[in-house]
Design a protein around this motif. Sequence first.
Motif, PDB file in Angstrom:
ATOM      1  N   SER A   1       3.061 -16.450   9.925  1.00 24.81           N
ATOM      2  CA  SER A   1       2.627 -17.492   8.975  1.00 24.81           C
ATOM      3  C   SER A   1       1.522 -16.972   8.054  1.00 24.81           C
ATOM      4  O   SER A   1       0.506 -17.638   7.812  1.00 24.81           O
ATOM      5  N   ARG A   2       1.729 -15.752   7.565  1.00 24.67           N
ATOM      6  CA  ARG A   2       0.783 -15.140   6.631  1.00 24.67           C
ATOM      7  C   ARG A   2       1.548 -14.649   5.398  1.00 24.67           C
ATOM      8  O   ARG A   2       2.737 -14.348   5.504  1.00 24.67           O
ATOM      9  N   PRO A   3       0.889 -14.500   4.268  1.00 25.78           N
ATOM     10  CA  PRO A   3       1.583 -13.938   3.105  1.00 25.78           C
ATOM     11  C   PRO A   3       1.735 -12.421   3.273  1.00 25.78           C
ATOM     12  O   PRO A   3       0.960 -11.798   3.998  1.00 25.78           O
ATOM     13  N   ALA A   4       2.754 -11.846   2.637  1.00 23.04           N
ATOM     14  CA  ALA A   4       2.894 -10.377   2.588  1.00 23.04           C
ATOM     15  C   ALA A   4       2.845  -9.990   1.121  1.00 23.04           C
ATOM     16  O   ALA A   4       3.847  -9.758   0.482  1.00 23.04           O
ATOM     17  N   LEU A   5       1.631  -9.917   0.613  1.00 24.93           N
ATOM     18  CA  LEU A   5       1.475  -9.825  -0.837  1.00 24.93           C
ATOM     19  C   LEU A   5       1.097  -8.444  -1.334  1.00 24.93           C
ATOM     20  O   LEU A   5       1.482  -8.037  -2.423  1.00 24.93           O
ATOM     21  N   LEU A   6       0.316  -7.746  -0.541  1.00 25.74           N
ATOM     22  CA  LEU A   6      -0.307  -6.539  -1.077  1.00 25.74           C
ATOM     23  C   LEU A   6       0.485  -5.292  -0.713  1.00 25.74           C
ATOM     24  O   LEU A   6       0.464  -4.861   0.433  1.00 25.74           O
ATOM     25  N   PRO A   7       1.214  -4.719  -1.657  1.00 30.94           N
ATOM     26  CA  PRO A   7       1.942  -3.507  -1.328  1.00 30.94           C
ATOM     27  C   PRO A   7       0.976  -2.341  -1.091  1.00 30.94           C
ATOM     28  O   PRO A   7      -0.038  -2.219  -1.773  1.00 30.94           O
ATOM     29  N   ALA A   8       1.263  -1.521  -0.073  1.00 32.54           N
ATOM     30  CA  ALA A   8       0.437  -0.339   0.170  1.00 32.54           C
ATOM     31  C   ALA A   8       1.012   0.803  -0.662  1.00 32.54           C
ATOM     32  O   ALA A   8       2.128   1.241  -0.421  1.00 32.54           O
ATOM     33  N   PRO A   9       0.287   1.273  -1.683  1.00 32.20           N
ATOM     34  CA  PRO A   9       0.854   2.287  -2.563  1.00 32.20           C
ATOM     35  C   PRO A   9       0.946   3.653  -1.885  1.00 32.20           C
ATOM     36  O   PRO A   9       0.236   3.936  -0.917  1.00 32.20           O
ATOM     37  N   TRP A  10       1.826   4.472  -2.433  1.00 31.34           N
ATOM     38  CA  TRP A  10       2.093   5.788  -1.860  1.00 31.34           C
ATOM     39  C   TRP A  10       0.816   6.627  -1.748  1.00 31.34           C
ATOM     40  O   TRP A  10       0.559   7.236  -0.712  1.00 31.34           O
ATOM     41  N   LEU A  11      -0.012   6.609  -2.784  1.00 28.09           N
ATOM     42  CA  LEU A  11      -1.203   7.462  -2.773  1.00 28.09           C
ATOM     43  C   LEU A  11      -2.148   7.088  -1.632  1.00 28.09           C
ATOM     44  O   LEU A  11      -2.694   7.954  -0.939  1.00 28.09           O
ATOM     45  N   ALA A  12      -2.300   5.753  -1.394  1.00 33.69           N
ATOM     46  CA  ALA A  12      -3.188   5.309  -0.317  1.00 33.69           C
ATOM     47  C   ALA A  12      -2.662   5.770   1.040  1.00 33.69           C
ATOM     48  O   ALA A  12      -3.425   6.213   1.905  1.00 33.69           O
ATOM     49  N   LEU A  13      -1.352   5.689   1.208  1.00 37.26           N
ATOM     50  CA  LEU A  13      -0.752   6.153   2.467  1.00 37.26           C
ATOM     51  C   LEU A  13      -0.985   7.646   2.667  1.00 37.26           C
ATOM     52  O   LEU A  13      -1.313   8.112   3.758  1.00 37.26           O
ATOM     53  N   ARG A  14      -0.786   8.383   1.580  1.00 41.18           N
ATOM     54  CA  ARG A  14      -0.920   9.852   1.652  1.00 41.18           C
ATOM     55  C   ARG A  14      -2.353  10.228   2.026  1.00 41.18           C
ATOM     56  O   ARG A  14      -2.569  11.118   2.852  1.00 41.18           O
ATOM     57  N   ILE A  15      -3.328   9.502   1.466  1.00 43.51           N
ATOM     58  CA  ILE A  15      -4.734   9.787   1.766  1.00 43.51           C
ATOM     59  C   ILE A  15      -5.040   9.405   3.213  1.00 43.51           C
ATOM     60  O   ILE A  15      -5.679  10.152   3.950  1.00 43.51           O
ATOM     61  N   ALA A  16      -4.523   8.244   3.656  1.00 41.87           N
ATOM     62  CA  ALA A  16      -4.855   7.757   4.997  1.00 41.87           C
ATOM     63  C   ALA A  16      -4.158   8.559   6.087  1.00 41.87           C
ATOM     64  O   ALA A  16      -4.738   8.831   7.141  1.00 41.87           O
ATOM     65  N   LEU A  17      -2.916   8.950   5.847  1.00 39.77           N
ATOM     66  CA  LEU A  17      -2.098   9.506   6.931  1.00 39.77           C
ATOM     67  C   LEU A  17      -1.786  10.987   6.782  1.00 39.77           C
ATOM     68  O   LEU A  17      -1.271  11.610   7.717  1.00 39.77           O
ATOM     69  N   GLY A  18      -2.068  11.564   5.617  1.00 36.32           N
ATOM     70  CA  GLY A  18      -1.756  12.978   5.427  1.00 36.32           C
ATOM     71  C   GLY A  18      -0.245  13.198   5.438  1.00 36.32           C
ATOM     72  O   GLY A  18       0.534  12.363   4.962  1.00 36.32           O
ATOM     73  N   GLU A  19       0.195  14.308   6.036  1.00 35.13           N
ATOM     74  CA  GLU A  19       1.607  14.695   5.995  1.00 35.13           C
ATOM     75  C   GLU A  19       2.520  13.673   6.681  1.00 35.13           C
ATOM     76  O   GLU A  19       3.682  13.511   6.320  1.00 35.13           O
ATOM     77  N   PHE A  20       1.994  12.946   7.660  1.00 33.14           N
ATOM     78  CA  PHE A  20       2.784  11.945   8.387  1.00 33.14           C
ATOM     79  C   PHE A  20       3.278  10.838   7.454  1.00 33.14           C
ATOM     80  O   PHE A  20       4.303  10.210   7.704  1.00 33.14           O
ATOM     81  N   ALA A  21       2.541  10.623   6.327  1.00 33.35           N
ATOM     82  CA  ALA A  21       2.945   9.587   5.373  1.00 33.35           C
ATOM     83  C   ALA A  21       4.363   9.829   4.865  1.00 33.35           C
ATOM     84  O   ALA A  21       5.133   8.887   4.676  1.00 33.35           O
ATOM     85  N   HIS A  22       4.730  11.106   4.637  1.00 27.47           N
ATOM     86  CA  HIS A  22       6.079  11.408   4.155  1.00 27.47           C
ATOM     87  C   HIS A  22       7.126  10.914   5.145  1.00 27.47           C
ATOM     88  O   HIS A  22       8.201  10.466   4.762  1.00 27.47           O
ATOM     89  N   GLU A  23       6.811  11.038   6.434  1.00 21.16           N
ATOM     90  CA  GLU A  23       7.785  10.671   7.454  1.00 21.16           C
ATOM     91  C   GLU A  23       7.967   9.156   7.498  1.00 21.16           C
ATOM     92  O   GLU A  23       9.078   8.679   7.649  1.00 21.16           O
TER      93      GLU A  23
END
Length: 298
Positions: free
Chosen positions: A242-264
């Motif tokens: 019962s929450r909104p799903a509004l904010l897309p997580a952009p590719w760059l943020a994922l890459r910074i947060a997760l490093g190489e694992f982001a690609h997977e």
Amino acid sequence: MRIAVAGSSGLVGTALCASLTADGHDVLRLVRRPATDSSELHWDPAIGDVDPNPLEGIDAAVNLAGAGVGERRWSKAYKQLLRSSRIHTTAFLANTLAGLDDPPRVFVSASGINYYGTDRGNEVLDENSEPDGGFLAGLCRDWEEAAQAASAAGIAVCQTRFGIVLDRHQGAMSRMLPLFRWGLGGPLAGGRQYWSFISLADTVNALRFLIEKEGCAGAYNMTAPEPVTNAEFTRVLAYLLSRPALLPAPWLALRIALGEFAHEIAGSLRVVPTRLTESGFTHQHPTARSAIAHALSS
Ligand SMILES: NC(=O)c1ccc[n+]([C@@H]2O[C@H](COP(=O)([O-])OP(=O)(O)OC[C@H]3O[C@@H](n4cnc5c(N)ncnc54)[C@H](OP(=O)(O)O)[C@@H]3O)[C@@H](O)[C@H]2O)c1
């Protein structure tokens, strides 16, 4: 049945051992710390140390061991640990089982759907699909090959290619939940990529199916029959919370947060469990909605 389980303290191992024990099976946990009682057997797969005698006469062995894939950034040393904690460990266990006077009928060993590569778009992938490239794909291929000694000794080897196992306390979904609960969750990297998930209950039931049903061998995709895109998964999760799903997580943020694992995790793998279904296994949670609801309620 008497069943040995390696990697028994993890998400899948804990649930599997609880289920087997509740139904009266005799579970022998292979533990890397000192054993506390006769239901545990100390082993050190990193240096190839185990007393094989307690393994004589077991009916089945299950291998779920491996250092956490999404737990840390993938440094060169950690990537080496991801490989050795699976490939070396599996080879050691397979060789130990092969050397027993009274080996088990079946060896069920973990792998991952990353076997099929990093990004296969909308292609429907079953167990006959060709593998593809990428770090985890190479790891999965070598992981599966590491069980070869057990097949050569006549043990039926089941390679279980896990999708994303859903649980609210551990694993990928548990890390998404806090953001969603704050209304800050959203699709990852565009959301068009397929996510092939499975409920923890179906994971345990499918492992037990492969252990208990005679004649199972080879690769089995451990996924729900109806994979969905990340955007759809996100929509259902937000709806059930019962929450909104509004904010897309952009590719760059994922890459910074997760490093190489982001690609997977940003890649698309649309995997279906053809061999499980054809063998007569029935999923309790075939859809994203039923699997997510189960994870949230358990
Ligand atoms: N959960 C998923 O979504 C998913 C998806 C694809 C593939 N898989 C694979 O399926 C297997 C089981 O998944 P899981 O979620 O239960 O994993 P998990 O929670 O990370 O547990 C893995 C277990 O492996 C053992 N382990 C940890 N580090 C190790 C090391 N350096 N050397 C040897 N053993 C080590 C630990 O057990 P002990 O301390 O008891 O030895 C740990 O509890 C794993 O190999 C995982 O990679 C899981």
